[in-house]
Scaffold this active site. Sequence first.
Site, PDB file in Angstrom:
ATOM      1  N   CYS A 132     -30.428   0.238 -41.444  1.00  0.00           N
ATOM      2  CA  CYS A 132     -30.798  -1.078 -40.916  1.00  0.00           C
ATOM      3  C   CYS A 132     -29.581  -1.888 -40.486  1.00  0.00           C
ATOM      4  O   CYS A 132     -29.685  -2.728 -39.600  1.00  0.00           O
ATOM      5  CB  CYS A 132     -31.604  -1.849 -41.943  1.00  0.00           C
ATOM      6  SG  CYS A 132     -30.741  -2.013 -43.503  1.00  0.00           S
ATOM      7  N   GLU A 187     -36.642  -7.562 -46.415  1.00  0.00           N
ATOM      8  CA  GLU A 187     -35.425  -6.999 -45.801  1.00  0.00           C
ATOM      9  C   GLU A 187     -35.901  -6.148 -44.646  1.00  0.00           C
ATOM     10  O   GLU A 187     -36.460  -5.070 -44.845  1.00  0.00           O
ATOM     11  CB  GLU A 187     -34.665  -6.127 -46.818  1.00  0.00           C
ATOM     12  CG  GLU A 187     -34.108  -6.882 -48.011  1.00  0.00           C
ATOM     13  CD  GLU A 187     -32.966  -7.806 -47.651  1.00  0.00           C
ATOM     14  OE1 GLU A 187     -32.474  -7.751 -46.507  1.00  0.00           O
ATOM     15  OE2 GLU A 187     -32.564  -8.598 -48.524  1.00  0.00           O
ATOM     16  N   LEU A 188     -35.724  -6.633 -43.411  1.00  0.00           N
ATOM     17  CA  LEU A 188     -36.406  -6.012 -42.272  1.00  0.00           C
ATOM     18  C   LEU A 188     -35.421  -5.379 -41.291  1.00  0.00           C
ATOM     19  O   LEU A 188     -34.273  -5.118 -41.631  1.00  0.00           O
ATOM     20  CB  LEU A 188     -37.290  -7.075 -41.605  1.00  0.00           C
ATOM     21  CG  LEU A 188     -38.232  -7.794 -42.578  1.00  0.00           C
ATOM     22  CD1 LEU A 188     -39.018  -8.886 -41.879  1.00  0.00           C
ATOM     23  CD2 LEU A 188     -39.179  -6.813 -43.267  1.00  0.00           C
ATOM     24  N   GLU A 240     -34.333  -1.244 -32.115  1.00  0.00           N
ATOM     25  CA  GLU A 240     -33.636  -0.318 -33.015  1.00  0.00           C
ATOM     26  C   GLU A 240     -33.888   1.111 -32.544  1.00  0.00           C
ATOM     27  O   GLU A 240     -35.042   1.540 -32.493  1.00  0.00           O
ATOM     28  CB  GLU A 240     -34.219  -0.436 -34.435  1.00  0.00           C
ATOM     29  CG  GLU A 240     -33.553  -1.430 -35.331  1.00  0.00           C
ATOM     30  CD  GLU A 240     -34.146  -1.398 -36.742  1.00  0.00           C
ATOM     31  OE1 GLU A 240     -35.385  -1.445 -36.871  1.00  0.00           O
ATOM     32  OE2 GLU A 240     -33.370  -1.343 -37.704  1.00  0.00           O
ATOM     33  N   GLY A 243     -38.299  -2.698 -44.963  1.00  0.00           N
ATOM     34  CA  GLY A 243     -38.866  -1.824 -43.944  1.00  0.00           C
ATOM     35  C   GLY A 243     -38.836  -2.509 -42.595  1.00  0.00           C
ATOM     36  O   GLY A 243     -37.978  -3.368 -42.346  1.00  0.00           O
ATOM     37  N   SER A 244     -39.785  -2.167 -41.761  1.00  0.00           N
ATOM     38  CA  SER A 244     -39.767  -2.682 -40.387  1.00  0.00           C
ATOM     39  C   SER A 244     -40.216  -4.151 -40.335  1.00  0.00           C
ATOM     40  O   SER A 244     -40.988  -4.610 -41.186  1.00  0.00           O
ATOM     41  CB  SER A 244     -40.699  -1.845 -39.509  1.00  0.00           C
ATOM     42  OG  SER A 244     -42.015  -1.935 -40.002  1.00  0.00           O
TER      43      SER A 244
HETATM   44  P1  NAP Z   1     -41.946   0.864 -42.235  1.00  0.00           P
HETATM   45  O1  NAP Z   1     -42.847   1.681 -41.423  1.00  0.00           O
HETATM   46  O2  NAP Z   1     -42.115  -0.599 -42.251  1.00  0.00           O
HETATM   47  O3  NAP Z   1     -42.044   1.455 -43.723  1.00  0.00           O
HETATM   48  C1  NAP Z   1     -41.381   0.865 -44.816  1.00  0.00           C
HETATM   49  C2  NAP Z   1     -42.240   1.010 -46.049  1.00  0.00           C
HETATM   50  O4  NAP Z   1     -43.467   0.327 -45.863  1.00  0.00           O
HETATM   51  C3  NAP Z   1     -42.628   2.442 -46.373  1.00  0.00           C
HETATM   52  O5  NAP Z   1     -42.759   2.587 -47.744  1.00  0.00           O
HETATM   53  C4  NAP Z   1     -43.993   2.570 -45.716  1.00  0.00           C
HETATM   54  O6  NAP Z   1     -44.784   3.581 -46.291  1.00  0.00           O
HETATM   55  C5  NAP Z   1     -44.560   1.214 -46.019  1.00  0.00           C
HETATM   56  N1  NAP Z   1     -45.609   0.804 -45.112  1.00  0.00           N
HETATM   57  C6  NAP Z   1     -45.892   1.242 -43.868  1.00  0.00           C
HETATM   58  N2  NAP Z   1     -46.962   0.570 -43.367  1.00  0.00           N
HETATM   59  C7  NAP Z   1     -47.352  -0.298 -44.326  1.00  0.00           C
HETATM   60  C8  NAP Z   1     -48.390  -1.278 -44.410  1.00  0.00           C
HETATM   61  N3  NAP Z   1     -49.219  -1.494 -43.411  1.00  0.00           N
HETATM   62  N4  NAP Z   1     -48.486  -2.002 -45.553  1.00  0.00           N
HETATM   63  C9  NAP Z   1     -47.632  -1.797 -46.573  1.00  0.00           C
HETATM   64  N5  NAP Z   1     -46.632  -0.887 -46.552  1.00  0.00           N
HETATM   65  C10 NAP Z   1     -46.494  -0.161 -45.433  1.00  0.00           C
HETATM   66  O7  NAP Z   1     -40.443   1.099 -41.870  1.00  0.00           O
HETATM   67  P2  NAP Z   1     -39.720   2.467 -41.506  1.00  0.00           P
HETATM   68  O8  NAP Z   1     -39.722   2.599 -40.040  1.00  0.00           O
HETATM   69  O9  NAP Z   1     -40.246   3.598 -42.291  1.00  0.00           O
HETATM   70  O10 NAP Z   1     -38.271   2.126 -42.078  1.00  0.00           O
HETATM   71  C11 NAP Z   1     -37.248   1.757 -41.253  1.00  0.00           C
HETATM   72  C12 NAP Z   1     -37.202   0.241 -41.044  1.00  0.00           C
HETATM   73  O11 NAP Z   1     -36.771  -0.364 -42.229  1.00  0.00           O
HETATM   74  C13 NAP Z   1     -36.206  -0.145 -39.991  1.00  0.00           C
HETATM   75  O12 NAP Z   1     -36.692  -1.200 -39.213  1.00  0.00           O
HETATM   76  C14 NAP Z   1     -35.004  -0.608 -40.825  1.00  0.00           C
HETATM   77  O13 NAP Z   1     -34.156  -1.487 -40.143  1.00  0.00           O
HETATM   78  C15 NAP Z   1     -35.692  -1.240 -41.982  1.00  0.00           C
HETATM   79  N6  NAP Z   1     -34.792  -1.317 -43.138  1.00  0.00           N
HETATM   80  C16 NAP Z   1     -34.318  -2.547 -43.496  1.00  0.00           C
HETATM   81  C17 NAP Z   1     -33.433  -2.652 -44.551  1.00  0.00           C
HETATM   82  C18 NAP Z   1     -32.902  -3.982 -44.968  1.00  0.00           C
HETATM   83  O14 NAP Z   1     -32.386  -4.079 -46.077  1.00  0.00           O
HETATM   84  N7  NAP Z   1     -33.022  -5.022 -44.149  1.00  0.00           N
HETATM   85  C19 NAP Z   1     -33.043  -1.508 -45.254  1.00  0.00           C
HETATM   86  C20 NAP Z   1     -33.550  -0.281 -44.858  1.00  0.00           C
HETATM   87  C21 NAP Z   1     -34.432  -0.208 -43.797  1.00  0.00           C
HETATM   88  P3  NAP Z   1     -45.037   4.984 -45.548  1.00  0.00           P
HETATM   89  O15 NAP Z   1     -43.752   5.387 -44.952  1.00  0.00           O
HETATM   90  O16 NAP Z   1     -45.486   5.859 -46.644  1.00  0.00           O
HETATM   91  O17 NAP Z   1     -46.099   4.725 -44.522  1.00  0.00           O
END
Ligand code: NAP
Length: 487
Positions: free
Chosen positions: A290, A256-257, A391, A234-235
């Site tokens: 990502c 993996e961010l 991003e 995730g982020s």
């Molecule tokens: P995100 O907000 O960090 O969410 C990712 C996951 O974490 C979701 O399941 C989310 O649940 C959960 N989450 C959110 N807040 C949390 C917290 N405080 N504690 C624990 N879990 C929490 O990321 P996103 O914006 O949805 O996803 C896109 C990001 O992921 C981008 O930065 C992208 O580059 C990155 N990404 C990285 C890879 C890699 O392999 N490096 C692959 C794919 C994506 P909810 O959505 O239900 O809140």
Amino acid sequence: MASMVVAATEKSLYIDGEWRTAPGGKIFAVNNPATGKKLADVADGGVEQARQAIEAAHAAFPSWSATTADRRAVLLTKAAALMMERLDHLAAVLTSENGKPLAESRGEVTIGAGFLQWNAEEGRRAYGEVVPSTAADRRVLTFRQPVGVVAAITPWNFPFSMVTRKLGPALAAGCTAILRPARATPLVAFEIFKILDEVGFPRGVVNLLTGIDSAGVGRELATNPLVRKLTFTGSTEVGKSLLVLAAGTIKRVSLELGGHAPSIVFDDADLEKAATAVVASRFRNAGQTCICTNRVYVQNSIAAAFQAKVAAIAGAMKVGNGADAGVQIGPLIDARAYAKVEDHVADAVGQGARILTGGRPAQPGPGLSGHFYEPTVLSGATHKMKVMYEETFGPVLPIATFETEDEAIRLANDTPFGLAAYFYARDIGRVFRVSERLDYGIIGANDPVPVGPHIPFGGYKESGLGRENGSDGIYHFLETKAVSIGI
Ligand code: NAP
């Protein structure tokens, strides 16, 4: 199609081998981002269900870790085969909740099933060692043992393959697991778990937590002492907060961010191929990937020709509902994602970028109330513009120019991220030089899709910790135990 998954989703918590509803029948809605219509109501589990899942996984660990790698591989292989049998259905569910074109969803399911298959095989070959001893009366061995209960948190942008990329190695290594998928995309995870249940993983070995309290459940998964490893995609912001929480119990952590991938186009590149590849890399999943190209650097002498080609290819892409034939760019996931794209384009244009194509909201047709944006190409980009350092996570491609190889490398490395980087060149010396000097975990040299079960995936710097896939991936789920035997 979506109706096929609606009926049972209120019972989407899978804990200790049972499908459960949330207490009080609490549910939340999952919507189709293309139409804005509700697809399903899903069980809204919280911290209490997370604890139950952790306890179930902990109880199942001794017997599961004692099964043979072969037995585990058989189950994973069966699951992968069922996924491929249900490819059309899984792809349709994925597109309905994420919005990406069906062809991309089919690709994601295929690669995701491959992650299970690959790790099944890696589990069979997770060898220990016999170490040459320094003492004649001692023999030294290493054993590889599963780390224990694994908690996995996955994002909405690859809701199928991120799940299998984590569960595959965890289960193959002999760990038990809990998955918490993003609230926007729990439906395809639910389908994955139906398959895991059907092939006969023993109770408690895999557990699914659907729900909206990501912070509360995340905290529980990151702090509960029974969890021995946390794997998160995730982020960067959320990843950092989980790393801090996990420190309290010294959990193994894989992250993996976020990324901010550069694509460099050198003057010796095959221009036609480079333009096609850069567009493919930027606009996949409407730019919500990502490892997407976020910014392009093109050498001055070929800049005009390259920009014209890229603008023509991107400008011709079809925007619409990912479920419709021929669509290449679906909706953004939600209003927030859309607002970020508008903000980044306005910021770039305000600082002097020129729109070569796109730059406006897209209106792809009746019945589509989602957030669509035209594929957009900008020239004259500089590092002061948000598109060049944050991003965008949308279909926007900013292009800057450079004069020398050194300058290109310096600009490409000028970021706290280090996930993927791409470049296009034919000179073999340059291919080696640039690959070595880019501070990124994944390099696509004349390759816009440097991914697969066999390729290590992960980032340098603030893009992550550890690697998934490749022959190393499974070792992040295994401890090395040294055994010294006096004889
Ligand atoms: P995100 O907000 O960090 O969410 C990712 C996951 O974490 C979701 O399941 C989310 O649940 C959960 N989450 C959110 N807040 C949390 C917290 N405080 N504690 C624990 N879990 C929490 O990321 P996103 O914006 O949805 O996803 C896109 C990001 O992921 C981008 O930065 C992208 O580059 C990155 N990404 C990285 C890879 C890699 O392999 N490096 C692959 C794919 C994506 P909810 O959505 O239900 O809140």
